[in-house]
Motif scaffolding. Structure first.
Motif, PDB file in Angstrom:
ATOM      1  N   PRO A  63      -5.865   4.702   1.033  1.00 20.77           N
ATOM      2  CA  PRO A  63      -4.309   4.596   0.245  1.00 20.77           C
ATOM      3  C   PRO A  63      -4.361   5.400  -1.652  1.00 20.77           C
ATOM      4  N   ARG A  64      -3.270   5.777  -1.781  1.00 22.91           N
ATOM      5  CA  ARG A  64      -3.159   5.550  -3.273  1.00 22.91           C
ATOM      6  C   ARG A  64      -2.887   4.765  -4.075  1.00 22.91           C
ATOM      7  N   LYS A  65      -2.446   3.843  -3.599  1.00 21.23           N
ATOM      8  CA  LYS A  65      -1.568   2.279  -4.736  1.00 21.23           C
ATOM      9  C   LYS A  65      -2.082   1.151  -3.586  1.00 21.23           C
ATOM     10  N   ILE A  66      -2.648   0.405  -4.825  1.00 24.68           N
ATOM     11  CA  ILE A  66      -2.716  -1.248  -3.897  1.00 24.68           C
ATOM     12  C   ILE A  66      -1.927  -2.223  -4.238  1.00 24.68           C
ATOM     13  N   TYR A  67      -0.880  -3.234  -4.624  1.00 21.05           N
ATOM     14  CA  TYR A  67      -0.362  -4.068  -5.380  1.00 21.05           C
ATOM     15  C   TYR A  67      -1.019  -5.258  -3.840  1.00 21.05           C
ATOM     16  N   PHE A  68      -1.458  -6.457  -5.082  1.00 17.68           N
ATOM     17  CA  PHE A  68      -1.274  -7.495  -4.328  1.00 17.68           C
ATOM     18  C   PHE A  68      -0.579  -9.158  -5.266  1.00 17.68           C
ATOM     19  N   ASN A  69       0.018  -9.432  -4.811  1.00 20.03           N
ATOM     20  CA  ASN A  69       1.263 -10.444  -5.360  1.00 20.03           C
ATOM     21  C   ASN A  69       2.137  -9.697  -6.423  1.00 20.03           C
ATOM     22  N   GLY A  70       2.487  -7.889  -6.313  1.00 18.30           N
ATOM     23  CA  GLY A  70       3.437  -7.495  -8.016  1.00 18.30           C
ATOM     24  C   GLY A  70       2.281  -7.160  -8.234  1.00 18.30           C
ATOM     25  N   ASP A  71       0.767  -7.389  -8.540  1.00 23.27           N
ATOM     26  CA  ASP A  71      -0.110  -6.980  -9.094  1.00 23.27           C
ATOM     27  C   ASP A  71      -0.459  -5.881  -8.817  1.00 23.27           C
ATOM     28  N   CYS A 123      -3.936  -3.647  -8.151  1.00 22.11           N
ATOM     29  CA  CYS A 123      -4.967  -3.233  -8.419  1.00 22.11           C
ATOM     30  C   CYS A 123      -5.660  -1.754  -9.004  1.00 22.11           C
ATOM     31  N   LYS A 124      -7.121  -2.744  -9.413  1.00 20.15           N
ATOM     32  CA  LYS A 124      -7.629  -1.216  -9.762  1.00 20.15           C
ATOM     33  C   LYS A 124      -8.363  -0.086  -8.622  1.00 20.15           C
ATOM     34  N   MET A 125      -7.969   0.259  -8.928  1.00 21.28           N
ATOM     35  CA  MET A 125      -8.009   1.685  -7.983  1.00 21.28           C
ATOM     36  C   MET A 125     -10.412   2.333  -7.886  1.00 21.28           C
ATOM     37  N   PRO A 126     -10.855   2.836  -7.083  1.00 22.71           N
ATOM     38  CA  PRO A 126     -12.200   3.095  -7.914  1.00 22.71           C
ATOM     39  C   PRO A 126     -11.859   4.813  -8.414  1.00 22.71           C
ATOM     40  N   PRO A 127     -12.800   5.789  -8.948  1.00 23.49           N
ATOM     41  CA  PRO A 127     -12.050   6.373  -9.463  1.00 23.49           C
ATOM     42  C   PRO A 127     -12.515   7.506  -8.374  1.00 23.49           C
ATOM     43  N   PRO A 128     -11.553   8.205  -8.779  1.00 22.46           N
ATOM     44  CA  PRO A 128     -11.269   9.384  -6.792  1.00 22.46           C
ATOM     45  C   PRO A 128     -12.864   9.912  -6.270  1.00 22.46           C
ATOM     46  N   ASP A 129     -13.295  10.721  -7.202  1.00 22.09           N
ATOM     47  CA  ASP A 129     -14.537  11.050  -6.758  1.00 22.09           C
ATOM     48  C   ASP A 129     -16.113  10.448  -6.442  1.00 22.09           C
ATOM     49  N   SER A 130     -15.779   8.575  -5.992  1.00 15.90           N
ATOM     50  CA  SER A 130     -16.565   7.981  -5.429  1.00 15.90           C
ATOM     51  C   SER A 130     -16.170   7.674  -4.144  1.00 15.90           C
ATOM     52  N   TYR A 131     -14.917   8.602  -3.562  1.00 20.16           N
ATOM     53  CA  TYR A 131     -14.228   8.000  -1.971  1.00 20.16           C
ATOM     54  C   TYR A 131     -15.539   8.273  -1.403  1.00 20.16           C
ATOM     55  N   PRO A 132     -15.322   7.686   0.450  1.00 19.40           N
ATOM     56  CA  PRO A 132     -16.371   8.531   1.154  1.00 19.40           C
ATOM     57  C   PRO A 132     -16.243   9.747   1.463  1.00 19.40           C
ATOM     58  N   TYR A 133     -16.564  10.957   1.463  1.00 21.93           N
ATOM     59  CA  TYR A 133     -16.520  12.382   1.971  1.00 21.93           C
ATOM     60  C   TYR A 133     -16.973  12.406   3.321  1.00 21.93           C
ATOM     61  N   LEU A 134     -16.822  13.662   3.659  1.00 22.41           N
ATOM     62  CA  LEU A 134     -16.713  14.117   5.620  1.00 22.41           C
ATOM     63  C   LEU A 134     -18.231  15.036   5.045  1.00 22.41           C
ATOM     64  N   ALA A 192       0.668  -0.902   0.034  1.00 21.07           N
ATOM     65  CA  ALA A 192      -0.114  -0.081   0.296  1.00 21.07           C
ATOM     66  C   ALA A 192       0.705   1.243   0.160  1.00 21.07           C
ATOM     67  N   GLN A 193       0.329   2.105  -0.500  1.00 21.88           N
ATOM     68  CA  GLN A 193       0.962   3.277  -0.625  1.00 21.88           C
ATOM     69  C   GLN A 193      -0.282   4.488  -0.327  1.00 21.88           C
ATOM     70  N   HIS A 194       0.602   5.590   1.020  1.00 26.39           N
ATOM     71  CA  HIS A 194      -0.454   6.163   1.785  1.00 26.39           C
ATOM     72  C   HIS A 194       0.056   6.918   2.233  1.00 26.39           C
TER      73      HIS A 194
END
Length: 450
Positions: A401-409, A411-422, A329-331
């Motif tokens: 997180p900005r990026k997630i990798y599983f076993n070196g690949d 992963c497809k992230m959700p669109p930025p405008d769909s993140y849970p917001y305050l 994870a990159q955070h």
């Protein structure tokens, strides 16, 4: 004519740049697999060489059914014998009247031996079924080796011709190998460290990984949720290609599928449904995203000086167990990790002092095996991080997180405008609530006066 030359030059430069960029991993910029050949002795018609495969990738391992190493001989070489591995085909050895070589093919393919073979067929760091650990997770297990006796080859440093066209399946597509290069001979020390010897000749081959070559589609996706918003952001629809990748075929189980079955159907419980197929075809649980792996990041709790996130990894592939899995994870707040529960954690520093990337992996003999799809096909953990007053905020998706990798690949992230917001502001105060509060205050004052 001059314009044509200029156009061809630009096209060549772009092609080189793109080919380099495809195999470049920004979170592991120096990761590669280095194959080294050390000529240990000369024979009447060739040499004996020790071949070692070092996995210098921080979080990408070679899983079962293991690696397959291939190459093309420069002349008419043959493999007389091999220890710690075996060629998959013998080839045409009809011209040999006496001893028959182990392999006569011009383009041999070599695989590791399985555990438990007789001791006279073993050598150090062999016989693990081709499974090689990631260097960042298990340095001792990131090495594989075998010894090969080559005939009909040169018997001096000047007459030996290096093999060409190296290929590496790990176990599927994705690796691209460069040419063999002669390097300074490897040095060996005696057990008492009082004598130093060296190989008669050494050459190396470097192989790098590209996810685009391995699979047309992502192999995992990410979903989000938080305590401050009731919205659950799911994986994107068809994040891993849905049915479009069924007819592509492919090796390693990354791009070939036998369709999907519903998780609550009787077929999911039938005997043999978890048996892997020889072609690596996947059998996925039917989902909206159709990914073999889903990583869910949940912002769980908020304390005065700390905050807590929960990470859950779910396997939707009925035919794949993930041994020694890794999650990267990159955070921005991973530089303040206080405690990780039920996972191992290791910071990664791809760019010196920038500490925003970390690797999670399972505890040995506890949860380092991610089971196939079903009730046990998941692993989860929680991460406690200390707040940094200068940067900490829950707004604008910072907690995810900005990026997630599983076993070196990746992963497809959700669109930025769909993140849970305050919530934008506190709840509106109605006139009735104001009157109620005022009445309560007046009552308290009257009681105090009385």
């Amino acid at each position: 004519m001059e314009e044509l030359r200029s156009s061809m030059l630009v096209a060549l430069i772009l092609a080189v740049m793109c080919s380099v960029a495809v195999a470049y991993d920004p979170l592991d910029p120096t990761g590669n697999i280095t194959i080294k050949w050390d000529v240990q002795s000369w024979t009447p018609d060739g040499y004996v060489a020790m071949v070692t495969m070092n996995n210098y990738q921080q979080y990408r391992q070679i899983m079962s059914p293991g690696w397959t190493l291939g190459w093309s001989w420069a002349k008419k070489e043959v493999i007389w014998s091999i220890v710690g591995a075996q060629a998959t085909e013998q080839g045409d050895c009809s011209k040999f009247k006496g001893g028959i070589p182990h392999c006569c093919k011009h383009t041999p393919s070599v695989v590791d031996l399985l555990p438990g073979v007789p001791y006279n067929q073993q050598i150090a760091n062999c016989c693990r079924g081709g499974v090689v650990s990631a260097y960042g997770q298990d340095p001792a297990g990131s090495l594989s080796a075998f010894q090969v006796s080559v005939g009909l080859a040169g018997t001096t440093n000047k007459t030996v011709k290096l093999p060409k066209n190296f290929t590496l399946m790990g176990p599927g597509l994705g690796y691209t190998c460069g040419p063999a290069t002669i390097v300074p001979s490897t040095v060996y020390w005696s057990a008492d460290h009082r004598r130093k010897t060296q190989a008669l000749m050494t050459w190396t081959v470097t192989c790098t990984y590209s996810q685009q070559l391995a699979s047309r589609y992502p192999t995992c996706c990410v979903s989000f949720s938080s305590f401050y918003n009731s919205t659950i952001v799911p994986c994107a629809k068809c994040a891993c290609g849905c049915g479009a990748h069924k007819s592509m075929g492919g090796r390693g189980g990354k791009s070939h599928s036998d369709g999907c079955i519903m998780g609550d159907s009787k077929r999911a419980l039938t005997p043999g449904v978890n048996t892997p197929k020889k072609d690596g075809a996947q059998l996925l649980q039917c989902t909206n995203h159709m990914c073999p792996i889903r990583v869910h990041w949940h912002v769980k709790l908020n304390y005065k000086d700390y905050w807590r996130a929960k990470i859950a990894v779910t396997n939707f592939n009925y035919r794949m167990n993930y041994t020694q899995w890794t999650l990267v994870a990159q955070h921005p707040n991973l530089n303040n990790v206080t405690e990780v529960f039920s996972f191992q954690y290791k910071p990664l520093l791809p760019y010196g002092n920038i500490n925003d990337t970390g690797m999670f992996y399972g505890l040995k003999l506890y949860n380092d095996l991610l089971m196939e799809a079903g009730p046990f096909g998941n692993v989860q953990s929680e991460v406690l991080m200390r707040k940094d007053d200068t940067t900490f905020t829950f707004s604008q998706g910072w907690a995810f997180p900005r990026k997630i990798y599983f076993n070196g690949d990746e992963c497809k992230m959700p669109p930025p405008d769909s993140y849970p917001y305050l919530p934008n502001a506190a709840p509106l105060v109605t006139p009735r609530s104001v009157i109620t509060a005022a009445s309560a205050c007046l009552l308290v004052l009257l009681l105090l006066v009385a």
